[in-house]
Design an enzyme around this catalytic site. Structure first.
Site, PDB file in Angstrom:
ATOM      1  N   THR A   1       0.896  -1.150   0.000  1.00 43.95           N
ATOM      2  CA  THR A   1       0.000   0.000   0.000  1.00 43.95           C
ATOM      3  C   THR A   1       0.932   1.196   0.000  1.00 43.95           C
ATOM      4  O   THR A   1       2.023   1.123   0.581  1.00 43.95           O
ATOM      5  CB  THR A   1      -0.931   0.037   1.231  1.00 43.95           C
ATOM      6  OG1 THR A   1      -0.128   0.177   2.398  1.00 43.95           O
ATOM      7  CG2 THR A   1      -1.784  -1.222   1.364  1.00 43.95           C
ATOM      8  N   HIS A   2       0.537   2.252  -0.683  1.00 48.05           N
ATOM      9  CA  HIS A   2       1.399   3.445  -0.850  1.00 48.05           C
ATOM     10  C   HIS A   2       2.740   3.066  -1.472  1.00 48.05           C
ATOM     11  O   HIS A   2       3.752   3.716  -1.209  1.00 48.05           O
ATOM     12  CB  HIS A   2       1.664   4.155   0.476  1.00 48.05           C
ATOM     13  CG  HIS A   2       0.439   4.384   1.293  1.00 48.05           C
ATOM     14  ND1 HIS A   2      -0.339   5.505   1.164  1.00 48.05           N
ATOM     15  CD2 HIS A   2      -0.181   3.623   2.237  1.00 48.05           C
ATOM     16  CE1 HIS A   2      -1.362   5.441   2.004  1.00 48.05           C
ATOM     17  NE2 HIS A   2      -1.302   4.287   2.660  1.00 48.05           N
TER      18      HIS A   2
ATOM     19  N   SER B   1      17.178  -3.484 -27.280  1.00 45.20           N
ATOM     20  CA  SER B   1      17.481  -2.078 -27.504  1.00 45.20           C
ATOM     21  C   SER B   1      18.361  -1.978 -28.742  1.00 45.20           C
ATOM     22  O   SER B   1      19.121  -2.892 -29.042  1.00 45.20           O
ATOM     23  CB  SER B   1      18.219  -1.540 -26.276  1.00 45.20           C
ATOM     24  OG  SER B   1      19.055  -0.467 -26.635  1.00 45.20           O
TER      25      SER B   1
ATOM     26  N   LYS C   1      19.836  -5.007 -22.845  1.00 45.11           N
ATOM     27  CA  LYS C   1      18.446  -4.662 -22.553  1.00 45.11           C
ATOM     28  C   LYS C   1      17.421  -5.686 -23.056  1.00 45.11           C
ATOM     29  O   LYS C   1      17.569  -6.303 -24.087  1.00 45.11           O
ATOM     30  CB  LYS C   1      18.087  -3.305 -23.205  1.00 45.11           C
ATOM     31  CG  LYS C   1      18.773  -2.125 -22.584  1.00 45.11           C
ATOM     32  CD  LYS C   1      18.326  -1.801 -21.166  1.00 45.11           C
ATOM     33  CE  LYS C   1      16.960  -1.201 -21.117  1.00 45.11           C
ATOM     34  NZ  LYS C   1      16.917   0.147 -21.696  1.00 45.11           N
TER      35      LYS C   1
ATOM     36  N   ASN D   1      13.395  -5.077 -23.161  1.00 47.81           N
ATOM     37  CA  ASN D   1      12.439  -4.026 -22.799  1.00 47.81           C
ATOM     38  C   ASN D   1      10.992  -4.516 -22.751  1.00 47.81           C
ATOM     39  O   ASN D   1      10.585  -5.326 -23.587  1.00 47.81           O
ATOM     40  CB  ASN D   1      12.535  -2.875 -23.796  1.00 47.81           C
ATOM     41  CG  ASN D   1      13.847  -2.122 -23.660  1.00 47.81           C
ATOM     42  OD1 ASN D   1      14.424  -2.088 -22.569  1.00 47.81           O
ATOM     43  ND2 ASN D   1      14.313  -1.561 -24.753  1.00 47.81           N
TER      44      ASN D   1
ATOM     45  N   GLU E   1       4.267  -1.349 -21.826  1.00 48.12           N
ATOM     46  CA  GLU E   1       4.439   0.108 -21.948  1.00 48.12           C
ATOM     47  C   GLU E   1       3.490   0.671 -22.993  1.00 48.12           C
ATOM     48  O   GLU E   1       2.882   1.727 -22.814  1.00 48.12           O
ATOM     49  CB  GLU E   1       5.886   0.443 -22.325  1.00 48.12           C
ATOM     50  CG  GLU E   1       6.835   0.339 -21.151  1.00 48.12           C
ATOM     51  CD  GLU E   1       8.295   0.521 -21.540  1.00 48.12           C
ATOM     52  OE1 GLU E   1       9.063   0.990 -20.708  1.00 48.12           O
ATOM     53  OE2 GLU E   1       8.672   0.173 -22.684  1.00 48.12           O
TER      54      GLU E   1
ATOM     55  N   GLN F   1     -20.964  13.815 -36.613  1.00 46.31           N
ATOM     56  CA  GLN F   1     -20.101  13.051 -37.524  1.00 46.31           C
ATOM     57  C   GLN F   1     -18.761  12.747 -36.835  1.00 46.31           C
ATOM     58  O   GLN F   1     -18.070  11.791 -37.193  1.00 46.31           O
ATOM     59  CB  GLN F   1     -19.880  13.860 -38.803  1.00 46.31           C
ATOM     60  CG  GLN F   1     -19.090  13.133 -39.860  1.00 46.31           C
ATOM     61  CD  GLN F   1     -19.259  13.777 -41.221  1.00 46.31           C
ATOM     62  OE1 GLN F   1     -20.329  13.695 -41.814  1.00 46.31           O
ATOM     63  NE2 GLN F   1     -18.228  14.435 -41.704  1.00 46.31           N
TER      64      GLN F   1
ATOM     65  N   LYS G   1     -17.533   9.126 -34.875  1.00 49.29           N
ATOM     66  CA  LYS G   1     -17.076   7.834 -35.416  1.00 49.29           C
ATOM     67  C   LYS G   1     -15.618   7.514 -35.173  1.00 49.29           C
ATOM     68  O   LYS G   1     -15.279   6.412 -34.728  1.00 49.29           O
ATOM     69  CB  LYS G   1     -17.400   7.764 -36.909  1.00 49.29           C
ATOM     70  CG  LYS G   1     -18.855   7.464 -37.107  1.00 49.29           C
ATOM     71  CD  LYS G   1     -19.361   7.788 -38.476  1.00 49.29           C
ATOM     72  CE  LYS G   1     -20.773   8.292 -38.399  1.00 49.29           C
ATOM     73  NZ  LYS G   1     -20.954   9.576 -37.676  1.00 49.29           N
TER      74      LYS G   1
HETATM   75  N1  ARG Z   1     -22.076  11.507 -42.389  1.00 49.68           N
HETATM   76  C1  ARG Z   1     -23.078  11.935 -41.467  1.00 49.68           C
HETATM   77  C2  ARG Z   1     -22.658  11.548 -40.033  1.00 49.68           C
HETATM   78  O1  ARG Z   1     -21.779  10.784 -39.927  1.00 49.68           O
HETATM   79  C3  ARG Z   1     -24.384  11.274 -41.786  1.00 49.68           C
HETATM   80  C4  ARG Z   1     -25.584  12.022 -41.345  1.00 49.68           C
HETATM   81  C5  ARG Z   1     -25.682  13.296 -42.079  1.00 49.68           C
HETATM   82  N2  ARG Z   1     -26.899  13.966 -41.859  1.00 49.68           N
HETATM   83  C6  ARG Z   1     -27.089  15.228 -42.191  1.00 49.68           C
HETATM   84  N3  ARG Z   1     -28.225  15.741 -41.922  1.00 49.68           N
HETATM   85  N4  ARG Z   1     -26.145  15.928 -42.793  1.00 49.68           N
HETATM   86  O2  ARG Z   1     -23.181  12.024 -39.062  1.00 49.68           O
END
Ligand code: ARG
Length: 459
Positions: A155-156, A277, A283, A285, A290, A322, A325
């Protein structure tokens, strides 16, 4: 290529802005989900008789052809299509002509992108869950063969009390189990269909939202069309659950990095998971742990990015979304590869130095609590026992002695309750063995937990 909205505009888009606006570079990952979503939508339009059955078959055949061509490597989604949704629609129209233009009836890209992303995430969550199970099994196997291997517990970052190495490893199984539970929770909220919310308000076209939801395996549908197209909570929840997985992987990574140092020498890396290394010939590694520790920051960053992305965004869909994603795709890829790498490391990358581990728990004061508990066993109040042992530790430290080096007469000078049997209680194996409280490191407890895990993981 003319934009679908070209008749509404007098001038064409500035080429830089066109690129800036596009998401095809990354949302092409959603191609199979986009096709799946469109097939369900087309079937539904057939069922509600918005489209004739021959139109539906033409559309479905067209979409299947696109899918086959993609899987055979004959078609790849690329610019100038703006995004995956337009890309598939454009390709469909080029394949089957006018009927293809009917596919987008009664839907918008807003509900479409939400559907695609949920389908993709649902599949990823299932993959991640099975990867976590693999890692749990690896930890369990390593634990099984190290029940009686002792390791200092800290601990610590100060020596605290000795532990069964298995107990230490089983702690990671618990963390990973909570991770699995969290993903199960997230999956429930991912598995809701926004399809049919259209742009934000629903549609006057005759649609059947429950039909498409069922076709796509969704458990239920969003109740409010505005919420359906603007909800990104599920993305944040996914990245948040992933961030916690990374925190756990980073914790074990850090421990492994410490364990394999010359200073600790608790373990060494096998050649399968160590790197040399370019300059220093001696070494070996720990690049793998990491890298995992380093990649943790990246997933935390994605969480921050998504939380900030949704902040202050008014209802309903906004193009800000958008930006969901890339963090999501990268999070899924990062945690999957880190879990896999850690599984390999645990399976074949690390060898414990049992001798050094045993020696290290012999040569410290981590049995001091047991000395106090020994006096408690002789009816001395704990606070008094604690003070007595404090004095003994000070006495030993000043003389560079360990508790077990004292003679019984010396012990007795500090308290008359000490007897010859005190020496057995100071033995690290006995120290660990005695921790029989529920969830403690005592061997009987650890053996019981290993059995429970075997049952839980069905191995
Ligand atoms: N490529 C757009 C996105 O990933 C799709 C939806 C676009 N909708 C709009 N009303 N421009 O969000």
């Amino acid at each position: 290529m003319a934009k679908v909205w070209s008749k509404r505009f007098d001038n064409s888009l500035n080429p830089f802005i066109e690129k800036f606006n596009a998401s095809i570079g990354f949302d092409k990952k959603l191609i199979l989900e986009d096709i799946e979503c469109s097939i369900a939508h087309a079937k539904m339009l057939g069922k509600t008789q918005v489209l004739s059955s021959s139109e539906v078959s033409q559309i479905i055949n067209g979409l299947e052809t696109i899918k086959d061509e993609y899987l055979e490597g004959k078609f790849s989604p690329n610019p100038p299509s703006e995004d995956i949704h337009y890309c598939i629609e454009e390709k469909l129209i080029s394949l089957i002509g006018e009927t293809g233009k009917k596919l987008h009836t009664g839907r918008s890209r807003n509900d479409q992108v939400g559907t695609d992303l949920r389908l993709w995430l649902r599949k990823e969550i299932d993959i991640i869950e099975s990867l976590i199970i693999d890692l749990q099994i690896s930890f369990l196997n390593l634990a099984k063969s190290n029940i009686y291997t002792l390791i200092p517990g800290y601990t610590h970052m100060q020596r605290a009390q000795p532990l069964s190495l298995a107990h230490h490893l089983l702690a990671y199984l618990e963390m990973l189990q909570r991770d699995r539970e969290r993903f199960k929770e997230v999956r429930k909220r991912v598995n809701v269909s926004p399809l049919g919310a259209a742009a934000l308000a629903g549609t006057k076209i005759k649609i059947d939202r429950n039909f498409t939801a069922k076709e796509l395996g969704f458990e239920k549908i969003y109740k409010n069309s505005i919420d359906a197209v603007s909800d990104r909570d599920f993305c944040i929840e996914f990245v948040s659950a992933s961030a916690l997985v990374m925190s756990h992987l980073s914790k074990i990574s850090e421990e492994i990095i410490l364990w394999v140092t010359d200073e600790f020498s608790f373990a060494k890396l096998t050649d399968k998971c160590a790197t040399g290394s370019s300059l220093m010939p001696q070494k070996k590694n720990p690049d793998v742990p990491e890298l995992i520790r380093g990649k943790t920051g990246r997933v935390y960053g994605h969480l921050q990015a998504l939380l900030t992305m949704v902040k202050g965004v008014p209802l309903a869909y906004n193009k800000d979304f958008q930006e969901d994603k890339e963090p999501i795709f990268d999070t899924a890829e990062t945690i999957s590869s880190c879990i896999k790498a850690m599984t390999i490391l645990i399976n074949e990358g690390i060898e414990f130095n049992i001798k050094n581990l045993a020696a290290s728990v012999e040569n410290d004061f981590s049995n001091a609590t047991d000395l106090a508990d020994y006096l408690v066993g002789k009816h001395v109040p704990f606070r008094t026992a604690y003070q007595v042992v404090g004095e003994i530790v000070k006495y030993c430290s000043e003389r560079k002695l360990l508790l077990r080096n004292l003679k019984i007469d010396e012990f007795k000078k500090f308290h008359s309750g000490f007897d010859q049997d005190v020496f057995a209680e100071l033995e690290p194996l006995n120290v660990v063995k005695s921790r029989i409280s529920e969830g403690g490191t005592g061997f009987t407890q650890v053996e019981k937990e290993i059995k429970n895990w075997q049952k839980k993981l069905l191995i």
